[in-house]
Design a protein around this motif. Sequence first.
Motif, PDB file in Angstrom:
ATOM      1  N   LEU A   1       0.854  -1.177   0.000  1.00 29.16           N
ATOM      2  CA  LEU A   1       0.000   0.000   0.000  1.00 29.16           C
ATOM      3  C   LEU A   1       0.899   1.239   0.000  1.00 29.16           C
ATOM      4  O   LEU A   1       1.657   1.467   0.943  1.00 29.16           O
ATOM      5  CB  LEU A   1      -0.887  -0.013   1.244  1.00 29.16           C
ATOM      6  CG  LEU A   1      -2.188   0.785   1.226  1.00 29.16           C
ATOM      7  CD1 LEU A   1      -3.078   0.370   0.075  1.00 29.16           C
ATOM      8  CD2 LEU A   1      -2.912   0.608   2.556  1.00 29.16           C
ATOM      9  N   VAL A   2       0.826   2.022  -1.089  1.00 27.95           N
ATOM     10  CA  VAL A   2       1.653   3.215  -1.236  1.00 27.95           C
ATOM     11  C   VAL A   2       0.827   4.428  -0.826  1.00 27.95           C
ATOM     12  O   VAL A   2      -0.274   4.651  -1.335  1.00 27.95           O
ATOM     13  CB  VAL A   2       2.150   3.369  -2.691  1.00 27.95           C
ATOM     14  CG1 VAL A   2       3.034   4.605  -2.825  1.00 27.95           C
ATOM     15  CG2 VAL A   2       2.913   2.123  -3.128  1.00 27.95           C
ATOM     16  N   LEU A   3       1.349   5.224   0.097  1.00 24.32           N
ATOM     17  CA  LEU A   3       0.627   6.367   0.656  1.00 24.32           C
ATOM     18  C   LEU A   3       1.097   7.644  -0.020  1.00 24.32           C
ATOM     19  O   LEU A   3       2.286   7.957  -0.029  1.00 24.32           O
ATOM     20  CB  LEU A   3       0.866   6.461   2.161  1.00 24.32           C
ATOM     21  CG  LEU A   3       0.791   5.147   2.952  1.00 24.32           C
ATOM     22  CD1 LEU A   3       0.997   5.409   4.438  1.00 24.32           C
ATOM     23  CD2 LEU A   3      -0.528   4.432   2.704  1.00 24.32           C
ATOM     24  N   LEU A   4       0.152   8.394  -0.577  1.00 28.57           N
ATOM     25  CA  LEU A   4       0.462   9.610  -1.328  1.00 28.57           C
ATOM     26  C   LEU A   4      -0.235  10.819  -0.702  1.00 28.57           C
ATOM     27  O   LEU A   4      -1.278  10.681  -0.053  1.00 28.57           O
ATOM     28  CB  LEU A   4      -0.006   9.475  -2.782  1.00 28.57           C
ATOM     29  CG  LEU A   4       0.431   8.229  -3.554  1.00 28.57           C
ATOM     30  CD1 LEU A   4      -0.293   8.187  -4.897  1.00 28.57           C
ATOM     31  CD2 LEU A   4       1.933   8.213  -3.756  1.00 28.57           C
ATOM     32  N   ASP A   5       0.305  12.000  -0.909  1.00 29.16           N
ATOM     33  CA  ASP A   5      -0.362  13.278  -0.650  1.00 29.16           C
ATOM     34  C   ASP A   5      -0.728  13.470   0.825  1.00 29.16           C
ATOM     35  O   ASP A   5      -1.734  12.960   1.306  1.00 29.16           O
ATOM     36  CB  ASP A   5      -1.625  13.403  -1.507  1.00 29.16           C
ATOM     37  CG  ASP A   5      -2.107  14.848  -1.588  1.00 29.16           C
ATOM     38  OD1 ASP A   5      -1.832  15.609  -0.655  1.00 29.16           O
ATOM     39  OD2 ASP A   5      -2.750  15.200  -2.578  1.00 29.16           O
TER      40      ASP A   5
END
Length: 460
Positions: free
Chosen positions: A307-311
């Motif tokens: 799970l890649v977390l952005l912003d």
Amino acid sequence: MSSLRSGGLGRGLSMSLAGLRAGGAFALDGALTRLRAGGEQQPDAGDSEFLRREARRFVAELGRLKGTYVKIGQMFALLGEHFLPRALTEALQELNAATQPLPWSEIGPALHTSLGARLDELDVEQEALAAASLAQVHRATVRATGERICLKVQYPGLRDVIDSDFDTVVRMLVLARWLPAGRQLDDWLEAMRLHLHHEIDYDREARLGDAMAQHVQGAPAAANACRYHVPRRHPRYCAADVLALEYIEGHLVTDTAIGELSQRRRNALGRAMLDLFFRELYAWGLLQTDPNFGNYLIRSGPRSDQLVLLDFGSTLECEAAFLQHLGGAIAAGLEQDRTALLASLVGLGCLNAGSSAYARDTFTDFCFALLEPLRPPAQLPAEYLNADGDYCWGRSQLLRRAGKRAASSAASLDFATPSRDFALIARKLTGVFTFIAVLDAQFNGHDLAAGHIARWRAAG
């Protein structure tokens, strides 16, 4: 986007005219409703098809003006349901942040102004990867290393108009008689203005993104083997209006490729999202509150997913007292402890100390319903379980059912307008549940939640 820099006069006038029209519609609709009812206002006045049409017309004007107006409209859709008419918030939810990017002839000079000679160290793709209401993203390659990065570039001139545009929307809502007066509401509006400024504060976003990266690196891998990843920041290519991050390829949760993953892997992703929420709340005190699916990517490997977390522009740094009340509310909801839940809800500002028994019972019942997936397995509704006794998040239609309870709760005058922080967290929790439901994950959340609560209490 050229209108963003054309000055606030024309944009403000357009909004004011839209507000005047809507205000006239509101007054006329109210008068007609009272005439039909023999002089008395009806419960559904202010939510007629006539007003819904005018609300859509006003929202279309926001969309036409684009830029900051779209972002402000989305903020009111997200947080305004506590004080705006339902017809308006429903129309605002249809606003789309996607927009046509600025041409390279305008973004290129802005990048050069921000980065100076450092821009010569990059090969920047002139075609934007994505564009939204406040910024657009370009992929670039670091010439010396060949590494690919993303440049999030804030639109030129944005800081000069963001306050005046916010004031214009508020003025329009007052003209339209959609925005009631009151000191508590003034506090809400200033909190929303601060939230908007956080969205364009790239120094703050960089700091919070770095902090989140440290947290996830220290988090042990969950039993489902799904890990988290925060794209690495490249400080050399950052500026006040440019954020440079590691480029990551991945899928949105809504992509077909994710739906085709095995049930085991989708369950693992769902547990990872729920685990992340509890880590943010109980361990880190740092919550990313924007439920937009675009703020997460799923990077798949041969056997597991990440799970890649952005912003992190919408990240909330929670005060200790707020975290204590919120953590206590979830713990009490899990344990079906009505007295403890009521105390936490009063502490959060959702109920008044003198609220009626009806208000207390209605709101606590709503909270118990919303936390349904976290109950002990023996207390889960049998109709939402699979053959193995696992909770089926997609089949449960939880948010639709809980939403009906919320609508009846909001009709009571005993409910206080909740704080901005609570409203953001409520949206965060519904976003987490929706993410898991879209995965069609099937698992029980009680053991995960109970473990975090036990560690939180032991540390506190």
